[in-house]
Write a protein that holds these residues in place. Structure first.
Motif, mmCIF file in Angstrom:
data_model
loop_
_atom_site.group_PDB
_atom_site.id
_atom_site.type_symbol
_atom_site.label_atom_id
_atom_site.label_comp_id
_atom_site.label_asym_id
_atom_site.label_seq_id
_atom_site.Cartn_x
_atom_site.Cartn_y
_atom_site.Cartn_z
ATOM 1 N N UNK A 1 7.665 1.695 -20.890
ATOM 2 C CA UNK A 1 6.792 0.578 -20.523
ATOM 3 C C UNK A 1 6.367 0.720 -19.071
ATOM 4 N N UNK A 2 5.182 0.239 -18.765
ATOM 5 C CA UNK A 2 4.734 0.166 -17.377
ATOM 6 C C UNK A 2 5.423 -1.023 -16.720
ATOM 7 N N UNK A 3 5.821 -0.846 -15.484
ATOM 8 C CA UNK A 3 6.545 -1.892 -14.770
ATOM 9 C C UNK A 3 5.779 -2.286 -13.510
ATOM 10 N N UNK A 4 5.162 -3.472 -13.511
ATOM 11 C CA UNK A 4 4.354 -3.874 -12.360
ATOM 12 C C UNK A 4 5.143 -4.444 -11.181
ATOM 13 N N UNK A 5 6.373 -4.826 -11.368
ATOM 14 C CA UNK A 5 7.170 -5.455 -10.301
ATOM 15 C C UNK A 5 8.186 -4.442 -9.763
ATOM 16 N N UNK A 6 7.833 -3.842 -8.643
ATOM 17 C CA UNK A 6 8.644 -2.764 -8.086
ATOM 18 C C UNK A 6 9.027 -3.054 -6.644
ATOM 19 N N UNK A 7 10.224 -2.629 -6.278
ATOM 20 C CA UNK A 7 10.711 -2.823 -4.916
ATOM 21 C C UNK A 7 11.504 -1.587 -4.487
ATOM 22 N N UNK B 1 4.645 3.714 6.376
ATOM 23 C CA UNK B 1 3.388 3.355 7.034
ATOM 24 C C UNK B 1 2.173 3.913 6.308
ATOM 25 N N UNK B 2 2.384 4.946 5.500
ATOM 26 C CA UNK B 2 1.274 5.514 4.729
ATOM 27 C C UNK B 2 0.697 4.520 3.737
ATOM 28 N N UNK B 3 1.523 3.591 3.252
ATOM 29 C CA UNK B 3 1.027 2.583 2.313
ATOM 30 C C UNK B 3 0.021 1.651 2.977
ATOM 31 N N UNK B 4 0.306 1.284 4.225
ATOM 32 C CA UNK B 4 -0.652 0.443 4.967
ATOM 33 C C UNK B 4 -1.949 1.215 5.192
ATOM 34 N N UNK B 5 -1.828 2.477 5.559
ATOM 35 C CA UNK B 5 -3.019 3.305 5.770
ATOM 36 C C UNK B 5 -3.819 3.452 4.469
ATOM 37 N N UNK B 6 -3.122 3.579 3.341
ATOM 38 C CA UNK B 6 -3.814 3.663 2.057
ATOM 39 C C UNK B 6 -4.555 2.360 1.778
ATOM 40 N N UNK B 7 -3.925 1.226 2.042
ATOM 41 C CA UNK B 7 -4.589 -0.059 1.851
ATOM 42 C C UNK B 7 -5.858 -0.167 2.676
ATOM 43 N N UNK B 8 -5.794 0.278 3.929
ATOM 44 C CA UNK B 8 -6.983 0.261 4.790
ATOM 45 C C UNK B 8 -8.072 1.181 4.242
ATOM 46 N N UNK B 9 -7.660 2.355 3.748
ATOM 47 C CA UNK B 9 -8.620 3.297 3.172
ATOM 48 C C UNK B 9 -9.292 2.703 1.940
ATOM 49 N N UNK B 10 -8.517 2.068 1.075
ATOM 50 C CA UNK B 10 -9.082 1.458 -0.125
ATOM 51 C C UNK B 10 -10.072 0.358 0.242
ATOM 52 N N UNK C 1 0.644 -2.255 -1.359
ATOM 53 C CA UNK C 1 1.967 -2.777 -1.004
ATOM 54 C C UNK C 1 2.755 -3.220 -2.237
ATOM 55 N N UNK C 2 2.279 -2.877 -3.423
ATOM 56 C CA UNK C 2 2.921 -3.334 -4.661
ATOM 57 C C UNK C 2 4.185 -2.561 -5.007
#
Length: 187
Positions: free
Chosen positions: A12-18, A54-63, A87-88
């Motif tokens: 199953x796909x799991x949308x709630x990840x930490x 920090x790459x996740x923040x950079x990806x968010x900015x790119x998107x 950031x999900x």
């Protein structure tokens, strides 16, 4: 049936990840599984980018920049929603189809191989105890996003594989009856 079949039937796909995300050894093993995707002529028409921290923040900015570039919209609320997509989960793996010119292997076969590799990667991470969610959508096709991720001409994003530890499970998704998508030919 084998344990592999049982595993697939329960996938199953799991949308709630930490956090935590997969460690280096787990990733290496999962990428080794991805490299076992069917690959006519051994062209290896895929590659991956691992993004975390920090790459996740950079990806968010790119998107968000890619969205503004394509849509010409600067609605800050919408851009914030797009930024937060990255950031999900504590890690995102970007799958990239990287077809090679070949006289016997058409590009479409190579793109399918890259997609199979993403599927194998996700399955291997789930087998290691992590949750995954394979996402794509319009942002994965934007030229600015491709450029920012370092794609070259002819490459495409096969998806963003969000991965981490499942924080809460979701209800099972009903599956279609086999008769809805399987037929015998000739009839």
């Amino acid at each position: 049936m084998s344990s592999v079949t049982d595993f697939l039937l329960n996938r199953a796909s799991e949308p709630r990840l930490e956090a935590p995300a997969p460690d280096a050894a787990t990733l290496d093993r999962a990428f080794a599984c991805a490299s076992r995707a069917p690959d006519h002529a051994l062209l290896r028409p895929w590659r991956y980018l691992v993004i975390e921290g920090d790459g996740l923040k950079a990806l968010g900015e790119l998107l968000a920049a890619g969205y503004s570039d394509m849509r010409g919209k600067t609605d800050e609320k919408k851009l914030e929603i797009i930024r937060n997509k990255a950031q999900r989960s504590p890690m995102i793996i970007v799958g990239i189809a990287s077809p090679k010119k070949h006289h016997k292997v058409p590009e479409v076969e190579q793109i399918l191989s890259a997609g199979a590799g993403m599927g194998f990667l996700g399955l291997a991470l789930q087998d290691a105890g992590y949750g995954v969610m394979w996402r794509s959508g319009e942002l994965s096709h934007y030229p600015m996003v491709h450029k920012g991720l370092g794609l070259v001409e002819g490459e495409s994003v096969t998806g963003f594989l969000y991965t981490g530890t499942v924080s809460s499970t979701k209800p099972a998704v009903p599956r279609p009856a086999l008769a809805e998508f399987v037929a015998r030919w000739p009839a």
